[in-house]
Design a protein around this motif. Structure first.
Motif, PDB file in Angstrom:
ATOM      1  N   TYR A  43       0.837  -1.210   0.000  1.00  0.00           N
ATOM      2  CA  TYR A  43       0.000   0.000   0.000  1.00  0.00           C
ATOM      3  C   TYR A  43       0.874   1.263   0.000  1.00  0.00           C
ATOM      4  O   TYR A  43       0.519   2.275  -0.603  1.00  0.00           O
ATOM      5  CB  TYR A  43      -0.976  -0.009   1.169  1.00  0.00           C
ATOM      6  N   PRO A  78     -16.581  -3.672   1.161  1.00  0.00           N
ATOM      7  CA  PRO A  78     -15.140  -3.476   1.365  1.00  0.00           C
ATOM      8  C   PRO A  78     -14.716  -3.397   2.829  1.00  0.00           C
ATOM      9  O   PRO A  78     -13.527  -3.440   3.113  1.00  0.00           O
ATOM     10  CB  PRO A  78     -14.857  -2.142   0.666  1.00  0.00           C
ATOM     11  N   TRP A  79     -15.654  -3.276   3.734  1.00  0.00           N
ATOM     12  CA  TRP A  79     -15.278  -3.117   5.146  1.00  0.00           C
ATOM     13  C   TRP A  79     -15.647  -4.306   6.025  1.00  0.00           C
ATOM     14  O   TRP A  79     -15.479  -4.260   7.240  1.00  0.00           O
ATOM     15  CB  TRP A  79     -15.873  -1.818   5.724  1.00  0.00           C
ATOM     16  N   LYS A  88     -14.072   3.294  -1.937  1.00  0.00           N
ATOM     17  CA  LYS A  88     -13.436   1.980  -2.062  1.00  0.00           C
ATOM     18  C   LYS A  88     -14.322   0.993  -2.825  1.00  0.00           C
ATOM     19  O   LYS A  88     -13.824   0.082  -3.468  1.00  0.00           O
ATOM     20  CB  LYS A  88     -13.114   1.448  -0.667  1.00  0.00           C
ATOM     21  N   TYR A  98     -14.109   2.255  -6.703  1.00  0.00           N
ATOM     22  CA  TYR A  98     -12.779   2.470  -7.274  1.00  0.00           C
ATOM     23  C   TYR A  98     -12.288   1.226  -8.019  1.00  0.00           C
ATOM     24  O   TYR A  98     -12.245   0.130  -7.468  1.00  0.00           O
ATOM     25  CB  TYR A  98     -11.754   2.840  -6.193  1.00  0.00           C
ATOM     26  N   ARG A 134      -9.303   5.693  -4.199  1.00  0.00           N
ATOM     27  CA  ARG A 134      -9.779   4.471  -3.559  1.00  0.00           C
ATOM     28  C   ARG A 134     -10.249   4.777  -2.141  1.00  0.00           C
ATOM     29  O   ARG A 134     -11.249   4.236  -1.668  1.00  0.00           O
ATOM     30  CB  ARG A 134      -8.677   3.415  -3.537  1.00  0.00           C
ATOM     31  N   ASP A 135      -9.496   5.649  -1.475  1.00  0.00           N
ATOM     32  CA  ASP A 135      -9.862   6.039  -0.119  1.00  0.00           C
ATOM     33  C   ASP A 135     -11.229   6.739  -0.115  1.00  0.00           C
ATOM     34  O   ASP A 135     -12.047   6.544   0.778  1.00  0.00           O
ATOM     35  CB  ASP A 135      -8.771   6.974   0.415  1.00  0.00           C
ATOM     36  N   SER A 140     -12.891  -3.279  -9.441  1.00  0.00           N
ATOM     37  CA  SER A 140     -13.455  -2.652  -8.235  1.00  0.00           C
ATOM     38  C   SER A 140     -14.212  -3.729  -7.455  1.00  0.00           C
ATOM     39  O   SER A 140     -14.450  -4.821  -7.972  1.00  0.00           O
ATOM     40  CB  SER A 140     -14.445  -1.553  -8.640  1.00  0.00           C
ATOM     41  N   TYR A 141     -14.609  -3.390  -6.245  1.00  0.00           N
ATOM     42  CA  TYR A 141     -15.483  -4.300  -5.489  1.00  0.00           C
ATOM     43  C   TYR A 141     -16.787  -4.537  -6.257  1.00  0.00           C
ATOM     44  O   TYR A 141     -17.314  -5.639  -6.272  1.00  0.00           O
ATOM     45  CB  TYR A 141     -15.765  -3.759  -4.090  1.00  0.00           C
TER      46      TYR A 141
END
Ligand code: G3H
Length: 193
Positions: free
Chosen positions: A91, A165-166, A109, A112, A105-106, A119-120
């Protein structure tokens, strides 16, 4: 009850080096998990005699499945989120070489997409056939990757896909999803390694 069993691959050499993507071998600890997973399947999966194991095409998921004496199926659609031109970088290296991408991306996310990668949202799209197939299966252990498991997990937990993503999917943990009519129960069985 109907269960779906999930696991990340064991720790890989790239995990140790903080690199994303690639097709690395398991680390020593990752191999230890692979061996332990056989005992865990016998102990925790009630009807493990009829278990089927699905992996991605990548070495680390196949090595993780290698001690499991059950029929196996390999799916390209279970491969890790493709990091495109960032594949194989840490990273920190991404932040240094592609600062705009790192920020994009931040900021989002879920949407992105890595340059030349995915991407997701893309991963969710390619997982559709897998999820349909999983809905029809009785007894499957899916050994795949963090981003892919986040998407599968969010789907069965009825979480908004934007939250995929989380989702927290720890290493060296066998996850049991109990699929019920109106909700899904989760049990996490941590490997003692
Ligand atoms: O490279 C894929 C990683 O497993 C996903 O991690 O989406 O949090 O960067 P990340």
């Amino acid at each position: 009850p109907r269960y779906i069993w999930l696991s990340r691959h064991g720790e890989s050499q790239y995990n140790l080096e903080g690199k994303i993507g690639g097709d690395a071998d398991l680390s020593e600890r990752g191999w230890k998990y692979a061996r332990r997973l056989k005992d865990m399947a016998e102990k925790y999966i009630p009807n493990h005699g009829s278990l089927h194991v699905w992996t991605s095409t990548l070495t680390r998921t196949q090595q993780t499945a290698s001690f499991l004496p059950y029929p196996k199926k390999t799916w390209k659609a279970l491969d890790e989120l493709d990091a495109g031109s960032c594949d194989g970088l840490t990273y920190e290296e991404i932040a240094e070489r592609f600062p705009e991408d790192f920020k994009a991306r931040d900021d989002n996310k879920f949407e992105y997409r890595y340059p030349g990668g995915e991407s997701y949202r893309d991963v969710i799209t390619r997982l559709e056939p897998i999820i349909m197939e999983l809905e029809n299966q009785e007894n499957v252990l899916v050994i795949t990757h963090q981003a892919v498991l986040r998407c599968i997990y969010a789907y069965f937990m009825n979480v908004h896909q934007e939250e995929s993503p989380w989702m927290s999917i720890p290493l060296h943990t066998l996850i049991r999803l109990e699929i019920r009519a109106y909700d899904t129960l989760v049990t996490r069985i941590k490997a003692d390694i």
